[in-house]
Design an enzyme around this catalytic site. Structure first.
Site, PDB file in Angstrom:
ATOM      1  CG  HIS A 175     -20.020  60.679  37.674  1.00 16.89           C
ATOM      2  ND1 HIS A 175     -21.153  59.974  38.034  1.00 16.89           N
ATOM      3  CD2 HIS A 175     -18.974  59.867  37.971  1.00 16.89           C
ATOM      4  CE1 HIS A 175     -20.797  58.788  38.518  1.00 16.89           C
ATOM      5  NE2 HIS A 175     -19.482  58.704  38.491  1.00 16.89           N
ATOM      6  CE1 TYR A 215       2.507  25.800  39.013  1.00 15.34           C
ATOM      7  CE2 TYR A 215       0.485  27.086  39.281  1.00 15.34           C
ATOM      8  CZ  TYR A 215       1.265  26.200  38.547  1.00 15.34           C
ATOM      9  OH  TYR A 215       0.800  25.721  37.353  1.00 15.34           O
ATOM     10  CE  LYS A 260     -20.370  52.086  35.260  1.00 11.44           C
ATOM     11  NZ  LYS A 260     -20.106  53.511  35.533  1.00 11.44           N
ATOM     12  CG  ASP A 290      -7.069  27.100  34.789  1.00  8.80           C
ATOM     13  OD1 ASP A 290      -7.489  28.142  34.282  1.00  8.80           O
ATOM     14  OD2 ASP A 290      -6.084  26.473  34.360  1.00  8.80           O
ATOM     15  CB  CYS A 302      -3.421  27.557  40.219  1.00 11.84           C
ATOM     16  SG  CYS A 302      -2.587  26.635  41.513  1.00 11.84           S
ATOM     17  NE  ARG A 350     -15.518  59.438  35.124  1.00 11.59           N
ATOM     18  CZ  ARG A 350     -16.269  58.461  35.664  1.00 11.59           C
ATOM     19  NH1 ARG A 350     -15.690  57.506  36.365  1.00 11.59           N
ATOM     20  NH2 ARG A 350     -17.568  58.434  35.500  1.00 11.59           N
ATOM     21  NE  ARG A 393     -25.055  59.281  35.604  1.00 14.16           N
ATOM     22  CZ  ARG A 393     -24.785  60.542  35.960  1.00 14.16           C
ATOM     23  NH1 ARG A 393     -25.578  61.535  35.587  1.00 14.16           N
ATOM     24  NH2 ARG A 393     -23.714  60.813  36.685  1.00 14.16           N
TER      25      ARG A 393
END
Ligand code: PLP
Length: 376
Positions: A167, A268, A40, A315, A313, A138, A224
């Site tokens: 689980h 910044y 997942k 990027d 920042c 859950r 799992r």
């Protein structure tokens, strides 16, 4: 974004490490317990398709995904192994799931009737695994209601119960008391289901990586396996045994190297100001890549650990190169992984960020290309 796009920031995924971790897990759980490779969230950031193929080739029998689209993407790529959708499949997604031969987690009688009806329309059966809540709170039917639930579901035409699962909420804790309690409830539930659903007709599964590694009685018919397959520790208290290798490295290259005069702000908010003449580097990675803002980050360059300075920042980020006079544009920067004698682990980054390794690797954004090495 194309699968092959290139950027000077990328993840390097060692597929041989995934295969080797899987084989080590196989040695630990034995031949009679099946292994579901949990892929997942794009395989916890590692790339679902590549990891799924590698895990199946290394001996995993099943794949686990969070939702239908993740499963269908694997089917469309030609993967025919059984796939279980671990999360909620709304009725509107069920026709595609059934047509794609995905197994669905089931915990609600209304959904059961909907899946059954939709499957009959296709002349097929919806394959389901009953999800039992044995104490995590859950998804799942409460253990005390499981037998009645199973009785009704078993009577629905168009629906085939293939598994029963639960689980654990604290399997990654050194104290296995609560996990054993949950396991006890699960085993009692399986016994109560035996007349409706004999063991020869279903598989029972409960263990995530932590329980698979640390708690032999929890292995049952299948484990799992997520985090440990990636070579990451389930927690500080439940660690992978020696031999497991992290598969993911996160790397970049220096975009610019320059010397700033004393008193010069960096990034910044001017939160960092050079105290004397200082060599700095710009790294083309930022919070929109999953590199978090607001933490004392460190990276490796030239085999040295160096501090990220000023704010991260969107990027880009800046690093102090004071300790590294020879640094130049294009030099390798390691955010996670090894360089020379030094290593930064996903666990270290998680500590810095006040989170867990799971969130670190699954939080590396899709715009960071994945490169695969050591394809077995
Ligand atoms: C994600 C998940 C797993 C895998 O857990 P790891 O701790 O990564 O091994 C197993 N079972 C379910 C239901 C999950 O959602």
């Amino acid at each position: 974004m194309s699968a092959t796009f290139s950027r000077p920031v990328y993840c390097e995924i060692d597929l041989a490490a995934i295969a080797s971790n899987l084989r080590l897990a196989r040695q630990i759980v034995g031949e009679r317990t099946q292994i579901m490779a949990v892929v997942k969230a794009n395989a916890y950031g590692h790339g679902a398709l590549e990891v799924a193929r590698t895990a199946l080739a290394a001996g995993a029998e099943w794949l686990g995904v969070a939702f239908v689209e993740e499963g269908l993407a694997l089917r469309q790529a030609g993967i025919s192994a059984p796939i279980l959708v671990l999360g909620w499949t709304p009725a509107e997604d069920a026709p595609r799931a059934i047509a794609g031969d995905l197994h669905l987690a089931l915990y609600d009688i209304g959904l059961a009737r909907a899946y059954a009806g939709l499957a009959r329309q296709q002349g097929r059966q919806a394959q389901v695994h009953l999800k039992i809540d044995t104490g995590m709170g859950r998804l799942g039917v409460l253990a005390g209601e499981a037998a009645e639930f199973a009785r009704v579901v078993a009577g629905l035409e168009g629906l085939a119960i293939r598994g029963v699962f639960t689980h654990f909420s604290t399997a990654d804790s050194a104290d296995s008391g609560y996990t054993l309690q949950q396991l006890g409830v699960f085993l009692e539930t399986l016994a109560a289901l035996e007349t409706i659903l004999p063991r020869s007709q279903r598989i029972a599964h409960a263990a995530n990586s932590a329980a698979a590694l640390a708690l032999p009685p929890a292995r049952l018919d299948m484990v799992r396996l997520g985090i440990a397959m990636y070579g990451l520790h389930p927690s500080d208290e439940v660690r992978c045994p020696p031999g497991f290798e992290p598969a993911l490295a996160w790397k970049a290259a220096l975009a610019q190297v320059k010397t700033l005069p004393a008193g010069h702000p960096v990034s910044y908010g001017n939160t960092y100001v050079t105290r004397q003449e200082e060599k700095i580097g710009v790294i083309p990675v930022g919070y929109a890549d999953g590199f978090r803002r607001g933490a004392a980050n460190e990276v490796l360059i030239g085999g040295k650990r160096l501090p990220v300075i000023g704010r991260v920042c969107m990027d880009q980020s800046m690093v102090s190169l004071s300790g590294l006079p020879q640094a130049a544009m294009g030099d390798e920067v390691v955010l996670i992984g090894r360089q020379g004698e030094q290593a930064i682990t996903a666990e270290e980054m998680a500590r810095r960020w006040g989170t867990i390794n799971y969130e670190v690797t699954s939080g590396i954004m899709a715009r960071v290309p994945r490169r695969y090495t050591n394809r077995p």
